[in-house]
Scaffold this motif. Structure first.
Motif, mmCIF file in Angstrom:
data_model
loop_
_atom_site.group_PDB
_atom_site.id
_atom_site.type_symbol
_atom_site.label_atom_id
_atom_site.label_comp_id
_atom_site.label_asym_id
_atom_site.label_seq_id
_atom_site.Cartn_x
_atom_site.Cartn_y
_atom_site.Cartn_z
ATOM 1 N N ARG A 68 11.807 -4.299 1.177
ATOM 2 C CA ARG A 68 12.887 -3.208 1.595
ATOM 3 C C ARG A 68 13.556 -2.606 0.362
ATOM 4 O O ARG A 68 13.650 -3.566 -0.687
ATOM 5 N N PRO A 69 13.959 -1.368 0.154
ATOM 6 C CA PRO A 69 14.310 -0.733 -0.985
ATOM 7 C C PRO A 69 15.779 -1.382 -0.890
ATOM 8 O O PRO A 69 16.635 -1.675 -0.087
ATOM 9 N N VAL A 70 16.486 -1.667 -2.241
ATOM 10 C CA VAL A 70 17.688 -2.246 -2.427
ATOM 11 C C VAL A 70 18.559 -1.326 -2.344
ATOM 12 O O VAL A 70 18.692 -0.038 -2.797
ATOM 13 N N GLU A 71 19.848 -1.470 -1.869
ATOM 14 C CA GLU A 71 20.976 -0.687 -1.696
ATOM 15 C C GLU A 71 21.783 -0.937 -2.855
ATOM 16 O O GLU A 71 22.298 -2.231 -2.723
ATOM 17 N N PRO A 74 10.064 -8.568 -16.858
ATOM 18 C CA PRO A 74 10.313 -9.199 -18.001
ATOM 19 C C PRO A 74 11.758 -10.134 -17.904
ATOM 20 O O PRO A 74 12.567 -9.331 -17.786
ATOM 21 N N LYS A 75 11.642 -11.030 -18.743
ATOM 22 C CA LYS A 75 12.854 -12.126 -18.669
ATOM 23 C C LYS A 75 13.938 -11.326 -19.713
ATOM 24 O O LYS A 75 15.198 -11.592 -19.115
ATOM 25 N N THR A 76 13.817 -10.630 -20.391
ATOM 26 C CA THR A 76 14.912 -9.964 -21.090
ATOM 27 C C THR A 76 15.557 -9.064 -20.275
ATOM 28 O O THR A 76 16.641 -8.743 -20.313
ATOM 29 N N ASP A 77 14.884 -8.349 -19.272
ATOM 30 C CA ASP A 77 15.723 -7.769 -18.322
ATOM 31 C C ASP A 77 16.965 -8.548 -17.595
ATOM 32 O O ASP A 77 17.888 -8.088 -17.230
ATOM 33 N N GLN A 78 16.631 -9.742 -17.121
ATOM 34 C CA GLN A 78 17.194 -10.441 -16.377
ATOM 35 C C GLN A 78 18.605 -11.097 -17.668
ATOM 36 O O GLN A 78 19.688 -11.411 -17.110
ATOM 37 N N ASP A 79 18.170 -11.124 -18.754
ATOM 38 C CA ASP A 79 18.879 -11.669 -19.772
ATOM 39 C C ASP A 79 20.096 -10.782 -20.309
ATOM 40 O O ASP A 79 21.189 -11.156 -20.660
ATOM 41 N N HIS A 80 19.664 -9.589 -20.399
ATOM 42 C CA HIS A 80 20.404 -8.611 -21.088
ATOM 43 C C HIS A 80 21.133 -7.260 -20.383
ATOM 44 O O HIS A 80 21.764 -6.813 -20.659
ATOM 45 N N ILE A 81 20.415 -7.118 -19.056
ATOM 46 C CA ILE A 81 20.896 -5.855 -18.309
ATOM 47 C C ILE A 81 21.791 -6.503 -17.292
ATOM 48 O O ILE A 81 21.316 -7.376 -16.225
ATOM 49 N N GLN A 82 22.810 -5.975 -17.084
ATOM 50 C CA GLN A 82 23.799 -6.138 -16.141
ATOM 51 C C GLN A 82 23.389 -5.614 -14.693
ATOM 52 O O GLN A 82 23.213 -4.215 -14.813
ATOM 53 N N PRO A 83 22.999 -6.248 -13.817
ATOM 54 C CA PRO A 83 22.369 -5.704 -12.482
ATOM 55 C C PRO A 83 23.402 -4.792 -11.839
ATOM 56 O O PRO A 83 24.749 -5.355 -11.963
ATOM 57 N N ARG A 84 23.063 -3.844 -11.291
ATOM 58 C CA ARG A 84 23.964 -2.837 -10.706
ATOM 59 C C ARG A 84 24.531 -3.844 -9.417
ATOM 60 O O ARG A 84 23.621 -4.415 -8.519
ATOM 61 N N PRO A 85 25.773 -3.456 -8.822
ATOM 62 C CA PRO A 85 26.300 -4.208 -7.764
ATOM 63 C C PRO A 85 25.533 -3.671 -6.404
ATOM 64 O O PRO A 85 25.338 -2.360 -6.197
ATOM 65 N N ARG A 86 25.128 -4.410 -5.673
ATOM 66 C CA ARG A 86 24.184 -4.263 -4.458
ATOM 67 C C ARG A 86 25.407 -3.905 -3.238
ATOM 68 O O ARG A 86 26.481 -4.612 -3.143
ATOM 69 N N LYS A 87 24.500 -3.207 -2.438
ATOM 70 C CA LYS A 87 25.448 -2.842 -1.098
ATOM 71 C C LYS A 87 24.719 -3.815 0.012
ATOM 72 O O LYS A 87 23.732 -3.347 0.531
ATOM 73 N N GLN A 147 0.864 -1.357 0.012
ATOM 74 C CA GLN A 147 -0.055 -0.056 0.007
ATOM 75 C C GLN A 147 0.796 1.217 0.042
ATOM 76 O O GLN A 147 0.485 2.187 -0.693
ATOM 77 N N PHE A 148 1.978 1.608 0.404
ATOM 78 C CA PHE A 148 2.850 2.457 1.002
ATOM 79 C C PHE A 148 4.204 2.623 0.311
ATOM 80 O O PHE A 148 4.659 3.512 0.610
ATOM 81 N N LEU A 149 4.475 1.653 -0.716
ATOM 82 C CA LEU A 149 6.065 1.658 -1.201
ATOM 83 C C LEU A 149 6.208 2.955 -2.118
ATOM 84 O O LEU A 149 5.148 3.250 -2.812
ATOM 85 N N SER A 150 7.321 3.454 -2.198
ATOM 86 C CA SER A 150 7.752 4.500 -2.976
ATOM 87 C C SER A 150 7.708 3.980 -4.552
ATOM 88 O O SER A 150 8.288 2.825 -4.638
ATOM 89 N N PRO A 151 6.997 4.696 -5.415
ATOM 90 C CA PRO A 151 6.799 4.119 -6.919
ATOM 91 C C PRO A 151 8.348 3.936 -7.382
ATOM 92 O O PRO A 151 9.164 4.990 -7.151
ATOM 93 N N HIS A 152 8.528 3.288 -8.263
ATOM 94 C CA HIS A 152 9.497 2.962 -9.158
ATOM 95 C C HIS A 152 10.807 2.853 -8.625
ATOM 96 O O HIS A 152 11.910 3.377 -8.858
ATOM 97 N N VAL A 153 10.912 2.345 -7.390
ATOM 98 C CA VAL A 153 12.248 1.881 -6.503
ATOM 99 C C VAL A 153 12.196 0.421 -6.654
ATOM 100 O O VAL A 153 11.400 -0.364 -6.451
ATOM 101 N N THR A 154 13.407 -0.267 -6.643
ATOM 102 C CA THR A 154 13.631 -1.708 -6.911
ATOM 103 C C THR A 154 13.636 -2.118 -5.217
ATOM 104 O O THR A 154 14.302 -1.392 -4.465
ATOM 105 N N TYR A 155 12.681 -2.973 -5.205
ATOM 106 C CA TYR A 155 12.661 -3.722 -3.609
ATOM 107 C C TYR A 155 13.007 -4.905 -3.558
ATOM 108 O O TYR A 155 13.015 -5.776 -4.677
#
Length: 529
Positions: free
Chosen positions: A275-278, A459-472, A183-191
């Protein structure tokens, strides 16, 4: 901070208040002297920095008081933290939260006080949702198990140690269903979506006996990232996703694995936490050595200001003759670092903000007889330690005042390499820290091997072609540019004399079998935060 003079006159008698101020700081009773209404306007970290430097300024001994350069630096840090806090009001949709808090019967006297409450977390939604914000103004939401978890063998339970005071209990191998909506998550944030639980018998390590999948998936996933909160609850990361404008809903099946014990333990289920991803900053630790070359002068006066006040004493500790012709060359020499002899060989360097950094060789922090010692040109000290066999080892070190910055928070990192076959290092490692300054032991879980990535919903393409940013992620290892690995195993604070005395034991977490055979250690690096 006190809003008063440093003295008062009572019946013609002069009463100096400085000793009272010092005592209040030392006994953690600042509320008794801080000006009314000021504390609720200050971010706790900013208040801590501000009061610490103020305390140093009223020291009896002139030698113990900070220089003006040190005072300005600390005040700038305190101001920066305060500005981040005040900026939260612009980042958080307080109007919507105010409505929710009022419906929940919450009370506060100002918007600043509400932000402080949100930083700690509050119960809303009839006590079934725990709502908080982080320092970026992103909303964190946790939903009670009573509201979102169900199953044939899932029972309601009173849990005094839970944020909600209640939850569910289940024998994990029988499985259950999660039906959860945000209900309360900030929009367009990776959680991340996290299941929060603990065993009723308080044993069993971090191995969680279940697999899981989304309702429309055919393949099950196994938990990869498990953390232990300070209150002892396990948080198991299930998925990552990017939040939408209108809220998100998920149906997750938790199922038994192929193998499980016949006498299955009982688990408390607290709820589902979002939780928001750091992410790691683009400026990683090695980038800290880079200098902004804009408007840089070659003047010795300019570079002298960027040096530590006691740099001549530090240079005198060098094991080799150091050469430089200008203060600019000296500055970069201090930033790069050199070997010093301070009750044993160490590597000294300076951070951008003129704080002292140190690397302790393995021989000064490990027990000689428990390790195999090998010469190595890859090590700053010309040697490294290899662990022959065993399920635990100990690190001990003591550092004196002149080699560290006083009143500073440091992070401690072990610098290491693993053997080619790192299968025995896949489990969680527990660090038990004996810190005389707080008179107690602290525990933290760390990884020597980076765990697999949590599944991403999208989308599966996100996982296949986009290198995820390193997480903290605290306790997760990181590859350094020099080819060594490191992980942070604790944070420590220097006292007024700048001394540190630590003892840390590394072992498998509870019932998890770990063998450190083949682990290679170069040393311990201590960096100011």
């Amino acid at each position: 901070m006190c809003g008063t003079l440093c003295y008062e006159q009572i019946n013609g008698t002069l009463n100096i208040l400085v000793s009272t101020w010092r005592k209040c700081y030392e006994e953690d009773k600042l509320d008794e002297i801080i000006f009314s209404g000021l504390r609720e306007q200050m971010e706790p970290g900013s208040l801590k920095l501000f009061s610490a430097i103020a305390y140093q300024c009223v020291k009896k001994s002139r030698e113990e008081r900070p220089t003006m350069d040190e005072i300005i630096k600390e005040l700038e840090l305190a101001l920066k933290q305060q500005e981040v806090f005040e900026d939260l009001e612009n980042k958080v949709n307080l109007e919507e939260i105010i409505k929710v808090v009022k419906l929940a019967g919450g009370s506060y006297e100002s918007r600043n006080q509400l932000i402080l409450l949100l930083l700690k977390g509050i119960l809303v939604d009839d006590g079934k949702t725990f709502l908080s914000i982080n320092k970026k103004g992103e909303t964190c939401e946790m939903i009670s198990a009573l509201k979102c978890i169900s199953g044939d063998h899932v029972l309601s339970s009173s849990l005094q140690e839970s944020r909600f005071g209640s939850g569910r209990t289940t024998e994990m191998y029988k499985g259950f269903r999660v039906e959860v909506s945000t209900q309360f998550l900030s929009p367009h944030v990776t959680y991340t979506i996290n299941l929060v639980l603990k065993r009723t018998d308080q044993v069993g390590g971090t191995n969680v006996p279940f697999k899981y999948k989304l309702e429309n998936e055919t393949q099950y996933s196994n938990p990869c990232i498990v953390d232990v909160r300070e209150d002892g609850w396990l948080t198991i990361e299930l998925y990552q996703f990017t939040s939408s404008e209108k809220g998100d809903s998920f149906s997750i099946d938790i199922a038994q694995p192929l193998l499980y014990y016949s006498s299955a333990p009982l688990y408390f289920l607290e709820g589902i936490e979002f939780r928001p991803v750091e992410h790691e900053s683009h400026e990683n630790q090695e980038d800290e050595n880079k200098i902004d070359m804009q408007r840089i002068s070659d003047s010795d006066i300019y570079w002298e200001r960027k040096l530590m006040n006691d740099y001549t004493e530090i240079l005198a500790l060098s094991k080799e003759k150091l050469e430089w012709t200008t203060k600019k060359e000296l500055y970069f020499l201090l930033r790069k670092g050199f070997l010093v002899d301070n009750n044993g060989k160490k590597w000294f360097s300076m951070s951008k903000d003129m704080k002292k950094r140190l690397m302790i060789p393995a021989r000064a922090s490990l027990l000689d007889k428990e390790w195999i010692w090998k010469s190595s040109p890859e090590s700053r000290f010309g040697e490294m330690a290899e662990f022959p066999d065993g399920d635990r080892f100990l690190i001990k070190f003591k550092l004196t005042s002149e080699i560290l910055s006083p009143q500073t928070i440091y992070s401690c990192h072990i610098i290491y390499k693993l053997p080619e076959d790192d299968s025995s290092f896949q489990h969680h490692i527990q660090t038990t820290i004996d810190d005389p300054s707080c008179g107690s032991n602290r525990e933290r879980l760390i990884y020597l091997v980076t765990p697999p990535q949590t599944p991403i919903i999208g989308p599966k393409t996100d996982q296949d072609h986009i290198q995820p940013r390193p997480r903290k992620i605290k306790g997760h290892p990181r590859l350094r540019k020099d080819g060594w690995m490191e992980f942070q195993f604790c944070e420590i604070s220097t006292d007024t004399t700048g001394s540190i005395n630590m003892e840390i034991e590394f072992s498998g977490y509870r019932n998890e079998n770990v063998n450190f055979i083949g682990l290679v250690v170069q040393g311990i690096e201590i960096r100011p935060l």
